[in-house]
Design an enzyme around this catalytic site. Sequence first.
Site, short mmCIF file in Angstrom:
data_model
loop_
_atom_site.label_atom_id
_atom_site.label_comp_id
_atom_site.label_asym_id
_atom_site.label_seq_id
_atom_site.Cartn_x
_atom_site.Cartn_y
_atom_site.Cartn_z
N LYS A 1 0.82 -1.21 0.00
CA LYS A 1 0.00 0.00 0.00
C LYS A 1 0.86 1.27 0.00
O LYS A 1 2.08 1.20 0.23
CB LYS A 1 -0.95 -0.05 1.21
CG LYS A 1 -1.96 -1.20 1.14
CD LYS A 1 -2.98 -1.11 2.28
CE LYS A 1 -3.99 -2.24 2.22
NZ LYS A 1 -5.04 -2.12 3.27
N TYR B 1 -12.39 -2.10 -3.84
CA TYR B 1 -12.93 -2.24 -2.48
C TYR B 1 -14.46 -2.15 -2.45
O TYR B 1 -15.03 -1.81 -1.40
CB TYR B 1 -12.32 -1.18 -1.57
CG TYR B 1 -10.91 -1.52 -1.10
CD1 TYR B 1 -10.68 -2.61 -0.26
CD2 TYR B 1 -9.82 -0.74 -1.46
CE1 TYR B 1 -9.40 -2.93 0.18
CE2 TYR B 1 -8.52 -1.06 -1.02
CZ TYR B 1 -8.33 -2.14 -0.20
OH TYR B 1 -7.07 -2.45 0.25
N PHE C 1 -15.55 3.59 6.92
CA PHE C 1 -14.18 3.98 6.58
C PHE C 1 -13.92 4.00 5.07
O PHE C 1 -12.80 4.25 4.63
CB PHE C 1 -13.18 3.02 7.26
CG PHE C 1 -13.37 1.56 6.92
CD1 PHE C 1 -12.88 1.03 5.73
CD2 PHE C 1 -14.04 0.71 7.80
CE1 PHE C 1 -13.05 -0.31 5.42
CE2 PHE C 1 -14.22 -0.63 7.49
CZ PHE C 1 -13.72 -1.14 6.29
N ARG D 1 -1.79 -14.70 4.18
CA ARG D 1 -2.48 -14.04 5.29
C ARG D 1 -1.70 -14.23 6.60
O ARG D 1 -1.66 -13.34 7.44
CB ARG D 1 -3.91 -14.59 5.45
CG ARG D 1 -4.87 -14.23 4.33
CD ARG D 1 -5.25 -12.78 4.27
NE ARG D 1 -6.03 -12.33 5.41
CZ ARG D 1 -6.77 -11.23 5.42
NH1 ARG D 1 -6.84 -10.43 4.36
NH2 ARG D 1 -7.44 -10.87 6.49
N THR E 1 -5.51 -7.29 10.55
CA THR E 1 -5.83 -6.01 9.89
C THR E 1 -5.30 -4.81 10.69
O THR E 1 -4.74 -3.88 10.13
CB THR E 1 -7.37 -5.88 9.74
OG1 THR E 1 -7.87 -7.06 9.11
CG2 THR E 1 -7.74 -4.66 8.92
N ARG F 1 2.44 -6.63 8.86
CA ARG F 1 1.74 -5.47 9.43
C ARG F 1 2.32 -5.09 10.79
O ARG F 1 2.40 -3.89 11.11
CB ARG F 1 0.24 -5.76 9.51
CG ARG F 1 -0.43 -5.59 8.12
CD ARG F 1 -1.82 -6.13 8.10
NE ARG F 1 -2.56 -5.71 6.92
CZ ARG F 1 -3.72 -6.28 6.54
NH1 ARG F 1 -4.24 -7.26 7.25
NH2 ARG F 1 -4.34 -5.85 5.46
N ASN G 1 -2.22 0.25 6.76
CA ASN G 1 -1.69 -1.01 7.28
C ASN G 1 -0.77 -1.77 6.33
O ASN G 1 -0.68 -2.99 6.37
CB ASN G 1 -2.82 -1.89 7.83
CG ASN G 1 -3.83 -2.27 6.78
OD1 ASN G 1 -3.69 -1.89 5.63
ND2 ASN G 1 -4.84 -3.02 7.17
N HIS H 1 -2.03 -5.55 1.57
CA HIS H 1 -3.31 -6.26 1.40
C HIS H 1 -3.03 -7.69 0.98
O HIS H 1 -2.08 -7.94 0.23
CB HIS H 1 -4.14 -5.57 0.31
CG HIS H 1 -5.27 -6.42 -0.20
ND1 HIS H 1 -6.50 -6.44 0.42
CD2 HIS H 1 -5.35 -7.30 -1.24
CE1 HIS H 1 -7.29 -7.30 -0.22
NE2 HIS H 1 -6.61 -7.83 -1.24
N GLU I 1 -9.35 -10.61 -7.66
CA GLU I 1 -8.39 -9.52 -7.46
C GLU I 1 -7.21 -9.62 -8.43
O GLU I 1 -6.75 -8.59 -8.95
CB GLU I 1 -7.92 -9.53 -6.00
CG GLU I 1 -9.05 -9.17 -5.05
CD GLU I 1 -8.73 -9.31 -3.58
OE1 GLU I 1 -9.59 -9.02 -2.74
OE2 GLU I 1 -7.58 -9.73 -3.25
N1 UDP Z 1 -9.96 -0.65 7.16
C1 UDP Z 1 -9.96 0.56 7.79
N2 UDP Z 1 -10.62 0.70 8.99
C2 UDP Z 1 -11.27 -0.34 9.58
C3 UDP Z 1 -11.26 -1.59 8.93
C4 UDP Z 1 -10.60 -1.71 7.72
O1 UDP Z 1 -9.38 1.52 7.28
O2 UDP Z 1 -11.84 -0.16 10.67
C5 UDP Z 1 -9.26 -0.79 5.88
C6 UDP Z 1 -7.88 -1.42 6.06
O3 UDP Z 1 -7.00 -0.79 5.15
C7 UDP Z 1 -8.13 -2.85 5.65
C8 UDP Z 1 -9.16 -2.67 4.54
O4 UDP Z 1 -9.99 -1.62 4.99
O5 UDP Z 1 -6.94 -3.49 5.24
C9 UDP Z 1 -10.00 -3.88 4.24
O6 UDP Z 1 -10.59 -4.35 5.44
P1 UDP Z 1 -10.71 -5.90 5.76
O7 UDP Z 1 -11.61 -6.03 6.94
O8 UDP Z 1 -11.06 -6.63 4.51
O9 UDP Z 1 -9.23 -6.28 6.25
P2 UDP Z 1 -8.01 -7.05 5.55
O10 UDP Z 1 -8.59 -8.19 4.75
O11 UDP Z 1 -7.29 -6.04 4.69
O12 UDP Z 1 -7.16 -7.53 6.69
#
Ligand code: UDP
Length: 143
Positions: free
Chosen positions: A11, A51, A59, A87, A93, A104, A114, A117, A128
């Site tokens: 990112k 997204y 958010f 993962r 996250t 992360r 973070n 992705h 994707e």
């Molecule tokens: N995100 C955020 N605030 C939140 C939750 C998610 O900004 O409270 C953003 C963060 O960049 C995250 C992305 O949205 O990586 C996608 O969220 P997801 O729950 O799918 O998490 P990931 O799969 O990326 O761990």
Amino acid sequence: MAIERTFSIIKPDAVAKNNIGAIYNRFETAGLKIIASKMVHLSKEQAEGFYAEHSERPFFGALVSFMTSGPIMVQALEGENAVLAHRDILGATNPADAAPGTIRADFAESIDENAAHGSDSVASAEREVAYFFSTEELCPRTR
Ligand code: UDP
């Protein structure tokens, strides 16, 4: 073990901090092979499309704004159980909850910036990877 593909983004925050190589090293150390890679600067429309599943979340606007704030690296990765393996090394996250030694935990500042992705399922990975790469751009390495 199943050979899978998954999709990764480094990112804008991690690209800006010059952490591309350090994160690529994590992929390779974990046995994940990069089979396609490029730098892109997303448009608002591209970020919103990628997204889309989060479009109703509070958010969403901040996420799109962050993801368009600078260049990103996008990768297709291949390896044994690649979706879960990726993962695992990515971490939770919220970097505050991410296990020590994960990407992360080591490279991210906050839940909204973070560092990286990773696809959360084989089905998401297929969508994707196809969002960013044509079939001709993928160079399978597991034959
Ligand atoms: N995100 C955020 N605030 C939140 C939750 C998610 O900004 O409270 C953003 C963060 O960049 C995250 C992305 O949205 O990586 C996608 O969220 P997801 O729950 O799918 O998490 P990931 O799969 O990326 O761990």
